[in-house]
Design an enzyme around this catalytic site. Structure first.
Site, PDB file in Angstrom:
ATOM      1  N   GLY A  35       0.830  -1.198   0.000  1.00  0.00           N
ATOM      2  CA  GLY A  35       0.000   0.000   0.000  1.00  0.00           C
ATOM      3  C   GLY A  35       0.858   1.237   0.000  1.00  0.00           C
ATOM      4  O   GLY A  35       1.705   1.400   0.883  1.00  0.00           O
ATOM      5  N   ASN A 109      -6.346  -5.377   7.130  1.00  0.00           N
ATOM      6  CA  ASN A 109      -6.034  -5.742   5.747  1.00  0.00           C
ATOM      7  C   ASN A 109      -7.136  -6.671   5.260  1.00  0.00           C
ATOM      8  O   ASN A 109      -7.362  -7.712   5.862  1.00  0.00           O
ATOM      9  CB  ASN A 109      -4.678  -6.453   5.696  1.00  0.00           C
ATOM     10  CG  ASN A 109      -4.381  -7.124   4.358  1.00  0.00           C
ATOM     11  OD1 ASN A 109      -3.638  -8.078   4.295  1.00  0.00           O
ATOM     12  ND2 ASN A 109      -4.966  -6.629   3.280  1.00  0.00           N
ATOM     13  N   GLY A 110      -7.788  -6.289   4.168  1.00  0.00           N
ATOM     14  CA  GLY A 110      -8.842  -7.135   3.606  1.00  0.00           C
ATOM     15  C   GLY A 110     -10.095  -6.326   3.344  1.00  0.00           C
ATOM     16  O   GLY A 110     -10.095  -5.106   3.502  1.00  0.00           O
ATOM     17  N   TYR A 251       0.825 -12.339  -7.377  1.00  0.00           N
ATOM     18  CA  TYR A 251       1.154 -10.943  -7.632  1.00  0.00           C
ATOM     19  C   TYR A 251       1.526 -10.132  -6.389  1.00  0.00           C
ATOM     20  O   TYR A 251       2.469  -9.357  -6.414  1.00  0.00           O
ATOM     21  CB  TYR A 251      -0.021 -10.240  -8.332  1.00  0.00           C
ATOM     22  CG  TYR A 251       0.139  -8.729  -8.380  1.00  0.00           C
ATOM     23  CD1 TYR A 251       1.023  -8.146  -9.272  1.00  0.00           C
ATOM     24  CD2 TYR A 251      -0.566  -7.906  -7.499  1.00  0.00           C
ATOM     25  CE1 TYR A 251       1.198  -6.763  -9.308  1.00  0.00           C
ATOM     26  CE2 TYR A 251      -0.392  -6.523  -7.530  1.00  0.00           C
ATOM     27  CZ  TYR A 251       0.484  -5.970  -8.429  1.00  0.00           C
ATOM     28  OH  TYR A 251       0.672  -4.626  -8.454  1.00  0.00           O
ATOM     29  N   ASP A 354       4.132 -12.126 -17.936  1.00  0.00           N
ATOM     30  CA  ASP A 354       3.672 -11.279 -16.829  1.00  0.00           C
ATOM     31  C   ASP A 354       2.918 -12.140 -15.829  1.00  0.00           C
ATOM     32  O   ASP A 354       2.537 -13.269 -16.122  1.00  0.00           O
ATOM     33  CB  ASP A 354       2.805 -10.120 -17.332  1.00  0.00           C
ATOM     34  CG  ASP A 354       2.773  -8.944 -16.348  1.00  0.00           C
ATOM     35  OD1 ASP A 354       3.417  -9.036 -15.265  1.00  0.00           O
ATOM     36  OD2 ASP A 354       2.113  -7.932 -16.638  1.00  0.00           O
TER      37      ASP A 354
HETATM   38  P1  5GP Z   1      -3.897  -4.707 -16.678  1.00  0.00           P
HETATM   39  O1  5GP Z   1      -2.948  -3.777 -17.320  1.00  0.00           O
HETATM   40  O2  5GP Z   1      -4.160  -5.963 -17.488  1.00  0.00           O
HETATM   41  O3  5GP Z   1      -5.179  -4.047 -16.257  1.00  0.00           O
HETATM   42  O4  5GP Z   1      -3.267  -5.178 -15.303  1.00  0.00           O
HETATM   43  C1  5GP Z   1      -2.267  -6.141 -15.270  1.00  0.00           C
HETATM   44  C2  5GP Z   1      -1.002  -5.586 -14.692  1.00  0.00           C
HETATM   45  O5  5GP Z   1      -1.278  -4.913 -13.453  1.00  0.00           O
HETATM   46  C3  5GP Z   1      -0.011  -6.684 -14.384  1.00  0.00           C
HETATM   47  O6  5GP Z   1       1.277  -6.244 -14.807  1.00  0.00           O
HETATM   48  C4  5GP Z   1      -0.060  -6.830 -12.872  1.00  0.00           C
HETATM   49  O7  5GP Z   1       1.251  -6.971 -12.358  1.00  0.00           O
HETATM   50  C5  5GP Z   1      -0.667  -5.559 -12.367  1.00  0.00           C
HETATM   51  N1  5GP Z   1      -1.722  -5.792 -11.362  1.00  0.00           N
HETATM   52  C6  5GP Z   1      -2.562  -6.840 -11.239  1.00  0.00           C
HETATM   53  N2  5GP Z   1      -3.386  -6.665 -10.183  1.00  0.00           N
HETATM   54  C7  5GP Z   1      -3.080  -5.498  -9.613  1.00  0.00           C
HETATM   55  C8  5GP Z   1      -3.579  -4.774  -8.466  1.00  0.00           C
HETATM   56  O8  5GP Z   1      -4.490  -5.193  -7.756  1.00  0.00           O
HETATM   57  N3  5GP Z   1      -2.975  -3.580  -8.229  1.00  0.00           N
HETATM   58  C9  5GP Z   1      -1.962  -3.098  -8.993  1.00  0.00           C
HETATM   59  N4  5GP Z   1      -1.423  -1.920  -8.667  1.00  0.00           N
HETATM   60  N5  5GP Z   1      -1.469  -3.740 -10.041  1.00  0.00           N
HETATM   61  C10 5GP Z   1      -2.016  -4.930 -10.369  1.00  0.00           C
HETATM   62 MG    MG Z   2       2.740  -5.646 -13.377  1.00  0.00          MG
END
Ligand code: 5GP
Ligand code: MG
Length: 474
Positions: A35, A109-110, A251, A354
């Site tokens: 965060g 958290n959650g 992730y 990715d």
């Molecule tokens: P997209 O561009 O497809 O909308 O999101 C995918 C990308 O965003 C991936 O590179 C992944 O690492 C990142 N990502 C996925 N989930 C989250 C999230 O909840 N928060 C953030 N900040 N990045 C995310």
């Molecule tokens: Mg990413």
């Protein structure tokens, strides 16, 4: 825009024989990735809890005169992730209130599923709320239970019976510190030994960096109280299954953390290896989308024998593109953040790896950049199976219409992304890589089956939070 409460955040707590403030700050810096919107600490001294919380990064919020003045051997801390909503300083955590038996602070958290219905229920009987956060509901319910002569553990249990959803909590009731993990253990929480006492933290990497020792994970449904000398456990009697969020491994968490016995890096690398086995392709190089795809890409390269290369320079100082409110801003953001390294890309067939695709913004832009830099072929390999359903438990994936995979076939996704091929892992692959059956994980964003009751959604057929409530109320 509404301010989305809760979500992915990070928590820490410490009970030490010396001032906990500097250690809380260091611990929060270790989990800063959970965060970046806000940070805060609350510490106990002289029968009072004092707090310092605001919007900003940990080292920004925890500095200056107030930071230098505040001290206490017992404390909790929080880093906050907010979505496109406003980052209101007032919503910063920990939340601190005064109860009949003294000061109380909570960090959460959650995301709760029943926060709106609970807020309505309480408002109907005359309660008023200052914020829209789940955390305020939790602390208000708790304070309502805390009376002279009531065991705080019993009070916390009573609150748990009223909550549906994901919560890893750190709670400070005067100088008593508790860690709580919801009965399904959605998000992580662990116990560690530190030089001058004991701690709780969202991720085990905290104990490495503070030169302490990871002791163990808090179990689903367990309440733990930490002291400078050790900890006491109050496990749940009920036999509910777990529903660990698989996205923590894929992730969200740091690669060097170990969550529920599985190292994050290892899980990601295995997913990459599985992708290479199941979806091989002839190519010259494997490149990651930095930084989230790195471990998955290393796995793909190792298993396939195709050389791993850095294909992009990433500018670390550009803000998170994922949460920007408009598509055009997100695309612009990705362009500012990533620039291809020409010698790796020009004239090459590339496997780009990715961790996940949510809207497809990142990859579409990336493929465009790779083509402009002269890539011959671009094959996409993704560590997470297609995300098709919203998360109600704290991940920033909210509505079905934002997901690229919702109403598209794999070929249509490839066409949208302008990729030569796109391949994902499956839920089975995720089970294999984490080393846990899907019945012990939350994979609701992948199959639309939720481990607790969510209005309007399908609940998976197995022990749920409701059975936890029945069991433990007997
Ligand atoms: P997209 O561009 O497809 O909308 O999101 C995918 C990308 O965003 C991936 O590179 C992944 O690492 C990142 N990502 C996925 N989930 C989250 C999230 O909840 N928060 C953030 N900040 N990045 C995310
Ligand atoms: Mg990413």
């Amino acid at each position: 825009m509404v301010d989305m409460p809760g979500h992915y955040c990070g928590v820490v707590a410490m009970a030490l024989t010396s001032d906990a403030v500097p250690s809380l700050k260091r611990a929060l810096r270790v989990i800063q990735h959970r965060g970046q919107e806000g940070a805060g600490i609350a510490v106990y001294k002289d029968n009072k809890i004092q707090s310092l919380a605001n919007v900003g990064l940990v080292h920004e919020v925890l500095s200056g005169q107030r930071y230098n003045e505040i001290e206490g051997n017992y404390g909790i801390g929080h880093v906050r992730y907010s979505t496109t909503g406003r980052s209101v300083a007032q919503n910063s955590q920990p939340i601190v209130v005064t109860s009949a038996i003294g000061d109380v602070a909570v960090g959460h958290n959650g995301d709760l599923v029943n926060s709106e219905s609970t807020r309505e229920r309480l408002q109907n009987i005359g309660w008023a709320f200052l914020t829209t956060t789940d955390s305020e509901i939790i602390i208000r319910l708790l304070v309502n239970e805390l009376k002279e002569g009531v065991d705080p553990v019993k009070a916390i249990r009573n609150v748990m019976h009223q909550l549906n959803g994901a919560y890893s909590l750190v709670i400070m009731i005067k100088n008593r510190i508790f860690g709580v993990r919801d009965p399904l253990g959605f998000h992580p929480l662990s116990i560690g030994k530190l030089d001058k006492g004991y701690g709780l933290a969202s991720e085990s990497a905290v104990y490495d960096i503070l030169q302490g020792q990871f002791v163990r994970d808090v179990e689903p449904g367990e309440i733990v109280e930490i002291f400078p000398e050790g900890y006491t456990s109050y496990p749940t009697n009920s036999k509910v299954n777990s529903a660990h969020c698989m996205f923590e491994w894929i992730y969200f968490a740091r690669p060097d953390s170990v969550l529920d016995g599985r190292e994050v890096y290892d899980v990601r690398k295995k997913l990459g290896m599985i992708l290479a086995r199941e979806h091989p392709v002839k190519a010259d190089v494997v490149i990651p989308v930095p930084d989230s795809g790195r471990a998955h890409a290393i796995g793909y390269a190792a298993e396939s024998g195709i050389p791993y290369e850095e294909g992009f320079m990433k500018n670390r100082y550009v803000e998170r593109t994922f949460i920007l409110p408009e598509q055009s801003l997100r695309e612009e953001g990705v362009g500012l953040k990533l620039n291809p390294i020409k010698s790796t890309v020009a004239g090459k067939s590339i496997v780009v790896v990715d961790d996940s695709i949510v809207r497809g913004t990142t990859l579409r832009k990336i493929i465009n950049l790779l083509r402009k830099a002269g890539a011959k072929e671009v094959h996409v390999r993704i560590g997470c199976p297609p995300v098709i359903a919203p998360c109600y438990y704290g991940v920033d994936m909210r509505t079905r219409d934002q997901f690229i995979a919702t109403n598209r076939s794999i070929d249509e996704i490839a066409e949208y992304l302008t990729a030569d091929s796109v391949k994902y892992t499956t839920i089975r692959d995720v089970e294999e890589a984490i080393g846990m059956p899907a019945s012990k994980l939350c994979v609701a964003c992948l199959n639309g089956e939720y481990p607790t009751n969510v209005p309007g959604e399908k609940c998976r057929k197995q022990p749920t939070l409701d059975s936890f409530e029945e069991d433990s109320q007997q």
